[in-house]
Design a protein around this motif. Structure first.
Motif, PDB file in Angstrom:
ATOM      1  N   UNK A  49       0.998  -1.055  -0.238  1.00 20.79           N
ATOM      2  CA  UNK A  49      -0.206  -0.084   0.082  1.00 20.79           C
ATOM      3  C   UNK A  49       0.669   0.994  -0.373  1.00 20.79           C
ATOM      4  N   UNK A  50       1.684   1.600   0.726  1.00 15.74           N
ATOM      5  CA  UNK A  50       2.841   2.175   0.799  1.00 15.74           C
ATOM      6  C   UNK A  50       3.574   2.413  -0.674  1.00 15.74           C
ATOM      7  N   UNK A  51       3.795   2.165  -1.801  1.00 13.31           N
ATOM      8  CA  UNK A  51       4.410   1.931  -2.943  1.00 13.31           C
ATOM      9  C   UNK A  51       2.801   2.907  -4.095  1.00 13.31           C
ATOM     10  N   UNK A  52       1.408   1.721  -3.191  1.00 12.38           N
ATOM     11  CA  UNK A  52       1.018   2.456  -4.209  1.00 12.38           C
ATOM     12  C   UNK A  52       0.050   3.783  -4.064  1.00 12.38           C
ATOM     13  N   UNK A  53       0.920   4.335  -3.107  1.00  9.35           N
ATOM     14  CA  UNK A  53      -0.051   5.776  -2.163  1.00  9.35           C
ATOM     15  C   UNK A  53       1.342   6.615  -2.531  1.00  9.35           C
ATOM     16  N   UNK A  54       2.726   5.914  -2.624  1.00  7.62           N
ATOM     17  CA  UNK A  54       3.871   6.984  -3.042  1.00  7.62           C
ATOM     18  C   UNK A  54       3.674   7.649  -4.640  1.00  7.62           C
ATOM     19  N   UNK A  55       3.356   6.148  -5.640  1.00  9.72           N
ATOM     20  CA  UNK A  55       2.865   5.787  -6.510  1.00  9.72           C
ATOM     21  C   UNK A  55       1.450   7.650  -7.117  1.00  9.72           C
ATOM     22  N   UNK A  56       1.183   7.407  -6.563  1.00  8.88           N
ATOM     23  CA  UNK A  56      -0.387   8.662  -6.671  1.00  8.88           C
ATOM     24  C   UNK A  56       0.475  10.035  -6.188  1.00  8.88           C
ATOM     25  N   UNK A  57       0.907  10.116  -5.339  1.00  2.00           N
ATOM     26  CA  UNK A  57       1.872  11.093  -5.242  1.00  2.00           C
ATOM     27  C   UNK A  57       2.344  11.994  -6.845  1.00  2.00           C
ATOM     28  N   UNK A  58       3.320  10.445  -6.118  1.00  4.56           N
ATOM     29  CA  UNK A  58       4.248  11.584  -7.518  1.00  4.56           C
ATOM     30  C   UNK A  58       3.809  11.668  -8.528  1.00  4.56           C
ATOM     31  N   UNK A  59       2.586  11.061  -9.257  1.00  2.00           N
ATOM     32  CA  UNK A  59       1.331  11.493 -10.211  1.00  2.00           C
ATOM     33  C   UNK A  59       0.397  12.569 -10.208  1.00  2.00           C
ATOM     34  N   UNK A  60       0.875  13.326  -9.163  1.00  5.13           N
ATOM     35  CA  UNK A  60      -0.503  14.282  -8.853  1.00  5.13           C
ATOM     36  C   UNK A  60      -0.484  15.266 -10.198  1.00  5.13           C
ATOM     37  N   UNK A  61       0.385  15.383 -10.334  1.00  4.62           N
ATOM     38  CA  UNK A  61       0.433  16.329 -12.140  1.00  4.62           C
ATOM     39  C   UNK A  61       0.552  15.726 -13.296  1.00  4.62           C
ATOM     40  N   UNK A  62       0.435  14.661 -12.852  1.00  5.98           N
ATOM     41  CA  UNK A  62       0.035  13.627 -14.927  1.00  5.98           C
ATOM     42  C   UNK A  62      -1.413  14.062 -15.100  1.00  5.98           C
ATOM     43  N   UNK A 102      -4.685  10.748 -14.502  1.00 11.42           N
ATOM     44  CA  UNK A 102      -3.632  10.021 -13.599  1.00 11.42           C
ATOM     45  C   UNK A 102      -4.904   9.413 -13.144  1.00 11.42           C
ATOM     46  N   UNK A 103      -5.183   8.133 -12.609  1.00 12.49           N
ATOM     47  CA  UNK A 103      -6.235   7.271 -11.350  1.00 12.49           C
ATOM     48  C   UNK A 103      -5.792   6.528 -10.554  1.00 12.49           C
ATOM     49  N   UNK A 104      -5.797   7.536  -9.144  1.00  9.61           N
ATOM     50  CA  UNK A 104      -5.323   7.134  -8.124  1.00  9.61           C
ATOM     51  C   UNK A 104      -5.909   5.820  -8.072  1.00  9.61           C
ATOM     52  N   UNK A 105      -5.135   4.926  -7.350  1.00  6.84           N
ATOM     53  CA  UNK A 105      -5.599   3.771  -6.999  1.00  6.84           C
ATOM     54  C   UNK A 105      -5.330   3.668  -4.974  1.00  6.84           C
ATOM     55  N   UNK A 106      -5.807   2.967  -4.501  1.00  7.26           N
ATOM     56  CA  UNK A 106      -5.845   2.470  -3.326  1.00  7.26           C
ATOM     57  C   UNK A 106      -6.386   1.210  -2.919  1.00  7.26           C
ATOM     58  N   UNK A 107      -4.803   0.217  -2.209  1.00  7.51           N
ATOM     59  CA  UNK A 107      -5.876  -0.713  -1.090  1.00  7.51           C
ATOM     60  C   UNK A 107      -6.662  -0.733   0.017  1.00  7.51           C
ATOM     61  N   UNK A 108      -7.737  -1.591  -0.547  1.00  6.96           N
ATOM     62  CA  UNK A 108      -8.413  -1.877   0.609  1.00  6.96           C
ATOM     63  C   UNK A 108      -7.989  -2.845   1.682  1.00  6.96           C
ATOM     64  N   UNK A 109      -7.275  -2.084   2.278  1.00  6.72           N
ATOM     65  CA  UNK A 109      -6.347  -2.899   3.333  1.00  6.72           C
ATOM     66  C   UNK A 109      -7.117  -4.336   3.793  1.00  6.72           C
ATOM     67  N   UNK A 110      -8.278  -3.841   4.210  1.00  4.37           N
ATOM     68  CA  UNK A 110      -9.032  -5.397   5.036  1.00  4.37           C
ATOM     69  C   UNK A 110      -9.884  -6.050   4.425  1.00  4.37           C
ATOM     70  N   UNK A 129     -10.126  19.060 -14.038  1.00  6.31           N
ATOM     71  CA  UNK A 129     -10.140  19.266 -15.807  1.00  6.31           C
ATOM     72  C   UNK A 129      -9.509  18.217 -16.514  1.00  6.31           C
ATOM     73  N   UNK A 130      -8.556  17.843 -16.062  1.00  5.06           N
ATOM     74  CA  UNK A 130      -7.504  17.049 -16.609  1.00  5.06           C
ATOM     75  C   UNK A 130      -7.416  15.282 -16.611  1.00  5.06           C
ATOM     76  N   UNK A 131      -8.445  15.150 -15.251  1.00  5.15           N
ATOM     77  CA  UNK A 131      -8.890  13.841 -15.399  1.00  5.15           C
ATOM     78  C   UNK A 131      -8.378  12.997 -14.282  1.00  5.15           C
ATOM     79  N   UNK A 132      -6.963  13.489 -13.852  1.00  7.57           N
ATOM     80  CA  UNK A 132      -6.256  13.574 -12.447  1.00  7.57           C
ATOM     81  C   UNK A 132      -6.991  13.306 -11.522  1.00  7.57           C
ATOM     82  N   UNK A 133      -7.317  11.940 -10.744  1.00  2.00           N
ATOM     83  CA  UNK A 133      -8.258  11.696  -9.857  1.00  2.00           C
ATOM     84  C   UNK A 133      -7.032  11.886  -8.600  1.00  2.00           C
TER      85      UNK A 133
END
Length: 115
Positions: free
Chosen positions: A19-32, A35-43, A73-77
């Motif tokens: 999950x840490x890797x996925x969240x890091x990827x989201x943060x790194x792509x904040x201006x892409x 880009x569609x942000x993803x997360x892991x449903x931990x439970x 406007x650019x489709x980034x979530x």
């Protein structure tokens, strides 16, 4: 053996790392754009893992796209503040789980030494 030794905490540590890797990827792509942000449903991932799913399979089954509060406007979530909060919460949980695992290793090490 690791499941008997660490119980739920070994699987939880692996999932929190993913999950840490996925969240890091989201943060790194904040201006892409787009880009569609993803997360892991931990439970859900932990339940799948404990139900016998392999690590990658459990993560894949529990990965969800984020639904933004306010569409861009650019489709980034990616909503940076939400991602940073999720990252911080996951980091605290990772640290707590790691402390438990380290404590368990120390206990086993002392037992093996006969202390």
């Amino acid at each position: 053996m690791s499941e008997r030794l660490f119980g739920i905490h070994g699987a939880a540590l692996e999932l929190r790392s993913q999950r840490m890797g996925l969240l890091t990827s989201n943060i790194a792509n904040a201006a892409t754009p787009g880009y569609r942000a993803r997360d892991i449903d931990f439970n859900a991932a932990l339940a799948a893992r404990l139900g016998g799913a392999q690590q990658g399979e459990a993560v894949e089954l529990a990965t969800r796209y984020r639904v933004p509060t306010m569409a861009s406007l650019d489709g980034n979530t990616v909503e940076l503040a939400n991602e940073q909060l999720a990252f911080a919460q996951n980091a605290v949980a990772y640290s707590a789980t790691l402390s438990f695992v380290a404590s368990r290793v120390q206990t086993v090490t002392r037992a093996l030494k006969g202390e």
